[in-house]
Design an enzyme around this catalytic site. Structure first.
Site, short mmCIF file in Angstrom:
data_model
loop_
_atom_site.label_atom_id
_atom_site.label_comp_id
_atom_site.label_asym_id
_atom_site.label_seq_id
_atom_site.Cartn_x
_atom_site.Cartn_y
_atom_site.Cartn_z
N ILE A 72 25.65 4.99 46.37
CA ILE A 72 26.38 5.03 46.76
C ILE A 72 26.72 2.88 46.65
O ILE A 72 26.18 2.57 46.97
CB ILE A 72 27.62 5.04 47.92
CG1 ILE A 72 26.62 4.36 48.86
CG2 ILE A 72 27.91 6.58 48.68
CD1 ILE A 72 27.49 4.29 50.92
N ASP A 73 28.04 2.35 45.38
CA ASP A 73 27.73 0.68 45.52
C ASP A 73 27.77 0.18 46.48
O ASP A 73 27.94 0.47 47.42
CB ASP A 73 29.19 1.35 44.83
CG ASP A 73 29.43 1.58 43.60
OD1 ASP A 73 28.68 2.68 43.04
OD2 ASP A 73 30.47 1.67 43.10
N LYS A 74 27.25 -0.91 46.03
CA LYS A 74 27.14 -2.42 47.06
C LYS A 74 28.18 -2.13 47.78
O LYS A 74 27.85 -2.32 48.84
CB LYS A 74 26.52 -3.17 45.93
CG LYS A 74 26.13 -4.39 47.46
CD LYS A 74 25.66 -5.47 46.45
CE LYS A 74 25.75 -6.89 47.32
NZ LYS A 74 26.91 -7.61 46.83
N THR A 129 30.34 -0.23 48.94
CA THR A 129 30.92 0.96 49.55
C THR A 129 30.43 0.55 50.11
O THR A 129 28.74 1.16 50.77
CB THR A 129 31.28 2.27 48.15
OG1 THR A 129 32.28 2.06 47.08
CG2 THR A 129 31.85 3.34 48.78
N ARG A 179 36.65 4.43 41.89
CA ARG A 179 37.04 3.76 41.03
C ARG A 179 37.41 3.37 40.11
O ARG A 179 38.25 2.64 39.78
CB ARG A 179 36.02 2.76 41.65
CG ARG A 179 35.48 1.92 43.00
CD ARG A 179 34.67 1.46 43.02
NE ARG A 179 34.27 -0.05 41.89
CZ ARG A 179 33.06 -0.73 42.12
NH1 ARG A 179 31.77 -0.64 42.24
NH2 ARG A 179 33.45 -1.70 41.31
#
Length: 306
Positions: free
Chosen positions: A136-138, A140, A237
């Site tokens: 998962i993104d930084k 998020t 996103r």
């Protein structure tokens, strides 16, 4: 400094990644595929996929990234462990934490913390990403599953491929979504105008499906739940921007107007994670509340009038 290598194809029909490894036997196929994926390889000035079949007289350019040695150092990062047994770990990742070391982020990552917390992680993804099944993104927050051995890793990866896992996110979007629920079925690929971004495109893209449901409407924003059917980079996103309801605080895909929300990064939280246990085949389901900054954004959204 990156090195540039230019070639001219003298034959037809060979896969690009295979052909390049034959041109330079010091390059591994996995490294070449990674360069292609990240836009470091062009054919006739255009990005292509690894399985592109070269044609005679194609002009192939390779930007070989400079090698950077990365060493994973165990760090006591006081991870929020939601569940752990001999096969899997489920972690509630805080916003701002990168999942694995990379140039520019050698320390303070989830992997650094995992290496301190437990010494036994699957080795399928190598020394930089031990145990990492998905990311998962930084910026998020939320749930991520980690494999502690190779058998568990293979099982969890197969579940992701077969779309049998459950991954439900909460987000706050700019704009009021009128439909109570919906599905975004739009392929995602790398943005040819900006290789650091993804976009909805038919060109060199992969299937991407996101289901959404409205949880609450405010004067100018919407609190939504998003369920992933596929797991493309930046999928939620990109899809929310595509339907013109971008996630507030998103530095890449968010509203152009500078937001005043009390959050660093996108208001996106991985709230629910479900999978079949790789050893017992028991159905596992985990849920964590959004962090305080996300809740603060909900309170802030409620102050806007229509």
């Amino acid at each position: 400094m990156n090195s540039i290598h230019d070639f001219t194809a003298e034959q037809d029909g060979i896969r690009l990644d295979k052909w390049l490894t034959e041109k330079n036997n010091e390059w591994t196929r996995s490294a070449v595929q990674d360069w292609i994926k990240n836009g470091h390889v062009t054919v006739n000035g255009q990005p292509v996929k690894s399985n592109y079949k070269i044609k005679e007289n194609d002009a192939v350019s390779v930007e070989e990234p400079e090698l950077q040695e990365l060493e994973v150092t165990p760090e006591n990062l006081h991870l929020d462990i939601v569940y752990e047994d001999e096969d899997v770990v489920v972690v509630n990742k805080p916003r701002g934490m990168v999942v694995h070391p990379a140039p520019g982020h050698p320390h303070g990552t989830l992997v650094n913390g995992l290496m301190y917390h437990c010494k036994d992680l699957s080795g399928i993804n190598g020394v930089i990403r031990p145990g990492i099944v998905h990311r998962i993104d930084k910026d998020t927050s939320g749930l991520i599953m980690v494999a502690k051995n190779d058998a568990a890793h293979e099982s969890l990866v197969n579940q992701l491929k077969n779309k049998t896992t459950r991954r439900r996110y909460e987000a706050i979007t700019a704009g009021v979504i009128s439909h109570d629920k919906g599905t975004v079925d739009a392929p995602i690929g790398r943005d040819p105008q900006d290789r650091q971004k993804m976009t909805v495109t038919e060109h060199h893209s992969r299937e991407a499906v996101t289901h959404f449901q409205v949880l609450e409407r405010f004067g100018r924003h919407t609190h939504v739940a998003c369920e992933l059917e596929t797991g493309r980079t930046h999928q939620i996103r990109v899809h929310m921007k595509y339907i013109e309801f971008p996630i507030v605080g998103d530095p890449k895909y968010g509203p152009r107007k500078k937001h005043s929300f009390p959050i660093e990064g996108q208001a996106l939280h991985a709230a629910v994670l479900g999978f079949k246990h790789p050893r017992t085949e028991e159905e596992m389901l985990f849920e964590v509340e959004p962090p305080e900054d996300f809740k603060a954004c909900l309170r802030h959204a409620s102050t806007f009038s229509i």
